[in-house]
Structure formats: C-alpha cells, structure tokens
Design a protein around this motif. Structure first.
Motif, PDB file in Angstrom:
ATOM      1  N   LEU A   1       0.646  -1.280   0.394  1.00  0.00           N
ATOM      2  CA  LEU A   1       0.258   0.177   0.550  1.00  0.00           C
ATOM      3  C   LEU A   1       0.817   1.216   0.211  1.00  0.00           C
ATOM      4  O   LEU A   1       1.530   1.628   0.889  1.00  0.00           O
ATOM      5  N   SER A   2       0.830   1.741  -0.959  1.00  0.00           N
ATOM      6  CA  SER A   2       1.632   3.422  -1.335  1.00  0.00           C
ATOM      7  C   SER A   2       0.199   4.698  -1.406  1.00  0.00           C
ATOM      8  O   SER A   2      -0.600   4.369  -1.727  1.00  0.00           O
ATOM      9  N   LEU A   3       0.708   5.583  -0.859  1.00  0.00           N
ATOM     10  CA  LEU A   3      -0.153   6.970  -0.938  1.00  0.00           C
ATOM     11  C   LEU A   3       0.827   7.283  -1.823  1.00  0.00           C
ATOM     12  O   LEU A   3       1.706   8.115  -1.556  1.00  0.00           O
ATOM     13  N   TYR A   4      -0.548   8.795  -2.941  1.00  0.00           N
ATOM     14  CA  TYR A   4       0.139   9.249  -3.647  1.00  0.00           C
ATOM     15  C   TYR A   4      -0.305  10.746  -3.272  1.00  0.00           C
ATOM     16  O   TYR A   4      -1.985  10.856  -3.162  1.00  0.00           O
ATOM     17  N   ILE A   5       0.042  11.608  -4.100  1.00  0.00           N
ATOM     18  CA  ILE A   5      -1.104  13.466  -3.770  1.00  0.00           C
ATOM     19  C   ILE A   5      -0.574  13.733  -5.167  1.00  0.00           C
ATOM     20  O   ILE A   5      -0.063  12.985  -6.290  1.00  0.00           O
ATOM     21  N   VAL A   6      -1.600  14.442  -5.513  1.00  0.00           N
ATOM     22  CA  VAL A   6      -1.716  14.715  -6.844  1.00  0.00           C
ATOM     23  C   VAL A   6      -0.446  15.633  -7.980  1.00  0.00           C
ATOM     24  O   VAL A   6      -0.048  16.323  -7.446  1.00  0.00           O
TER      25      VAL A   6
ATOM     26  N   PHE B   1      -7.892  17.331   1.118  1.00  0.00           N
ATOM     27  CA  PHE B   1      -6.741  17.129   0.415  1.00  0.00           C
ATOM     28  C   PHE B   1      -6.520  15.438   0.404  1.00  0.00           C
ATOM     29  O   PHE B   1      -7.192  14.519   1.046  1.00  0.00           O
ATOM     30  N   GLY B   2      -6.217  15.088  -1.276  1.00  0.00           N
ATOM     31  CA  GLY B   2      -6.409  14.481  -1.339  1.00  0.00           C
ATOM     32  C   GLY B   2      -5.272  12.734  -0.929  1.00  0.00           C
ATOM     33  O   GLY B   2      -3.874  13.473  -1.258  1.00  0.00           O
ATOM     34  N   LEU B   3      -5.652  12.056  -1.470  1.00  0.00           N
ATOM     35  CA  LEU B   3      -5.064  10.944  -1.357  1.00  0.00           C
ATOM     36  C   LEU B   3      -4.856   9.648  -2.790  1.00  0.00           C
ATOM     37  O   LEU B   3      -5.900   9.442  -2.705  1.00  0.00           O
ATOM     38  N   TYR B   4      -3.707   9.296  -3.182  1.00  0.00           N
ATOM     39  CA  TYR B   4      -4.414   8.825  -4.532  1.00  0.00           C
ATOM     40  C   TYR B   4      -3.703   7.285  -4.449  1.00  0.00           C
ATOM     41  O   TYR B   4      -2.399   7.416  -4.141  1.00  0.00           O
ATOM     42  N   PRO B   5      -4.476   5.924  -3.382  1.00  0.00           N
ATOM     43  CA  PRO B   5      -3.672   5.077  -3.460  1.00  0.00           C
ATOM     44  C   PRO B   5      -3.062   4.294  -4.264  1.00  0.00           C
ATOM     45  O   PRO B   5      -3.602   4.409  -5.320  1.00  0.00           O
ATOM     46  N   SER B   6      -2.166   3.885  -4.275  1.00  0.00           N
ATOM     47  CA  SER B   6      -1.392   2.280  -4.828  1.00  0.00           C
ATOM     48  C   SER B   6      -1.135   1.450  -4.675  1.00  0.00           C
ATOM     49  O   SER B   6      -0.378   0.906  -3.361  1.00  0.00           O
ATOM     50  N   LEU B   7      -1.730   0.065  -4.733  1.00  0.00           N
ATOM     51  CA  LEU B   7      -2.142  -1.101  -3.432  1.00  0.00           C
ATOM     52  C   LEU B   7      -1.942  -2.291  -4.602  1.00  0.00           C
ATOM     53  O   LEU B   7      -2.601  -2.350  -5.277  1.00  0.00           O
TER      54      LEU B   7
ATOM     55  N   VAL C   1      -9.525   8.622  -5.529  1.00  0.00           N
ATOM     56  CA  VAL C   1      -8.697   9.249  -5.305  1.00  0.00           C
ATOM     57  C   VAL C   1      -9.446   8.716  -3.299  1.00  0.00           C
ATOM     58  O   VAL C   1     -10.968   8.814  -3.616  1.00  0.00           O
ATOM     59  N   VAL C   2      -8.792   9.267  -2.516  1.00  0.00           N
ATOM     60  CA  VAL C   2      -9.651   8.946  -1.453  1.00  0.00           C
ATOM     61  C   VAL C   2      -9.192  10.787  -0.790  1.00  0.00           C
ATOM     62  O   VAL C   2      -7.977  11.294  -0.801  1.00  0.00           O
ATOM     63  N   PRO C   3     -10.713  11.281  -0.783  1.00  0.00           N
ATOM     64  CA  PRO C   3     -10.536  12.207  -0.409  1.00  0.00           C
ATOM     65  C   PRO C   3     -10.315  13.182   1.335  1.00  0.00           C
ATOM     66  O   PRO C   3     -11.636  12.198   2.112  1.00  0.00           O
ATOM     67  N   VAL C   4      -9.784  13.813   2.135  1.00  0.00           N
ATOM     68  CA  VAL C   4      -9.621  14.363   3.340  1.00  0.00           C
ATOM     69  C   VAL C   4     -10.620  15.136   2.966  1.00  0.00           C
ATOM     70  O   VAL C   4      -9.434  16.536   2.969  1.00  0.00           O
ATOM     71  N   TYR C   5     -11.308  15.470   3.334  1.00  0.00           N
ATOM     72  CA  TYR C   5     -12.113  16.748   3.560  1.00  0.00           C
ATOM     73  C   TYR C   5     -11.897  17.557   5.141  1.00  0.00           C
ATOM     74  O   TYR C   5     -11.715  17.307   5.715  1.00  0.00           O
TER      75      TYR C   5
END
Length: 218
Positions: free
Chosen positions: A80-85, A107-113, A163-167
C-alpha cells in the motif's frame, strides 16, 4: 460514515498516468508488475507494514476480476502506497496540497495497492489524519473515516474515481489557517488476513494564491 469516492474526470486526469513512473491515478492492470512500490515504501518514509495476523503470500496468479485505479493484483507481495496529486509519493516531509473537488476543499490521497485478489470491486480503507490543535472528531482526530475505495474498471455514472478525499472538518472555517501545519497521515487496509499500513508525517499546504482561486462546483 462511509463514502464511495467520486470526483470529476478533470481532477483525476490532472494527477497523471502511472504510479511507477511518477504519475498519478490512471488505471492499473493485472499484468506482471514491478515491485518498486514495495521497496520504496520500506525505505523512503512511507511505511508499508504487513500485519502480524498473516504472512505474505506472493503474487496472485489467477485473477478473476479486472482491477483499475491503482490496484495491482499481480504484484509480488501485498503493498500500500499513497500519492498526492501530480504523482509524488506521500513520504515524511512532503507538502500535502489542498485541492478543490466538487465545490469542497480537500487534501487528496491517491492510493496504489495490490498483491492480493479481493474478488470485489471495492476495498475498504481506514483513514486517520491528525493535526495538532485540531482534534475535531469524536476520536480526537482532524479527520477519520472508512472509505469504500473503488478498484473496478467500470466507472460509476456520477463520475470517475481514484482519490480518497480528506475533506476539511466543520470546525475549520478558513482553509488558510491550515497552511504550514504539520500533519500525520495513517491509512490501513485489510489484504486477506493481513493489515497493510501506509503512514507519513507531512506538512499541509494551503497557500493564498491557491485559495484565492476559490472552490466551486463545475
């Protein structure tokens, strides 16, 4: 509260194309995958940890479902890795930029897993973000939620995903007050009988020139 995450096409397209080449949220395939993400998460500040409840099982050789949006079932080991825009890996010390999505700051999290076959088009991510001085939810986090993250290659009618949004919580009326604040990010997901973790200590970025552009629905 659980969300199926939907964002407009333009926001996804802006993130780039390929995680391994430093891109963003373009669909992954189930073909053989290099394991750079596994090695990167072990030594570059983003922690990817296999839980104590199971052991790594290696690559999935028979895939019953086609996966996209950063999911790589054929990876050699669960990761599991997390990326930003823009495609930058979310690691310790990174700047985590604010974004506008459908009229809301996030704040967006863009996963790779991947590395296992969930036999479904969703995986559930648990997201926790801590910012000192902003213990705003019932568990004293800045943000916490369980997100049903879509990994299927079909695209829901309401929009594309990836994207996983952190509102911003209700207690934050001015996003500019978050600029420069240190934050801790923790995302976990169950991979079979294991728990994968990705975490980083980052700095929130909400500069005036971005905020002055406003945030409205398309």
């Amino acid at each position: 509260m659980r969300h199926i995450v939907l964002i407009p096409w333009l926001a996804v397209a802006a993130a780039g194309c390929n995680y391994e080449s430093g891109g963003g949220t373009a669909p992954a395939t189930d073909s053989a995958v290099v394991t750079d993400d596994v090695e990167a998460t072990a030594g570059d500040g983003t922690s990817t940890t296999l839980g104590a409840t199971g052991s790594a099982t290696g690559a999935t050789t028979e895939v019953a479902v086609s996966y996209c949006h950063g999911f790589q079932a054929a990876a050699e080991a669960p990761f599991l890795s997390l990326y930003i825009v823009g495609g930058e890996l979310l690691t310790d010390g990174a700047q985590w930029p604010i974004e506008c999505s459908e009229g809301r700051w996030m704040f967006g999290l863009y996963p790779s897993l991947g590395g296992w076959d969930p036999h479904t088009d969703q995986v559930r991510l648990t997201v926790e973000v801590d910012v000192e001085g902003y213990e705003l939810d019932s568990e004293h986090h800045f943000f916490s939620d369980e997100v049903d993250y879509h990994i299927g290659c079909d695209n829901p009618w309401a929009g594309l995903i990836g994207v996983v949004p952190v509102y911003l919580p209700e207690g934050v009326s001015e996003p500019g007050q978050l600029d420069g604040k240190p934050a801790k990010v923790l995302v976990t997901v169950l991979a079979g009988d294991m728990e994968l973790r990705a975490e980083a200590s980052v700095t929130l970025s909400a500069p005036p020139d971005v905020l002055l552009q406003g945030c409205t629905s398309p």
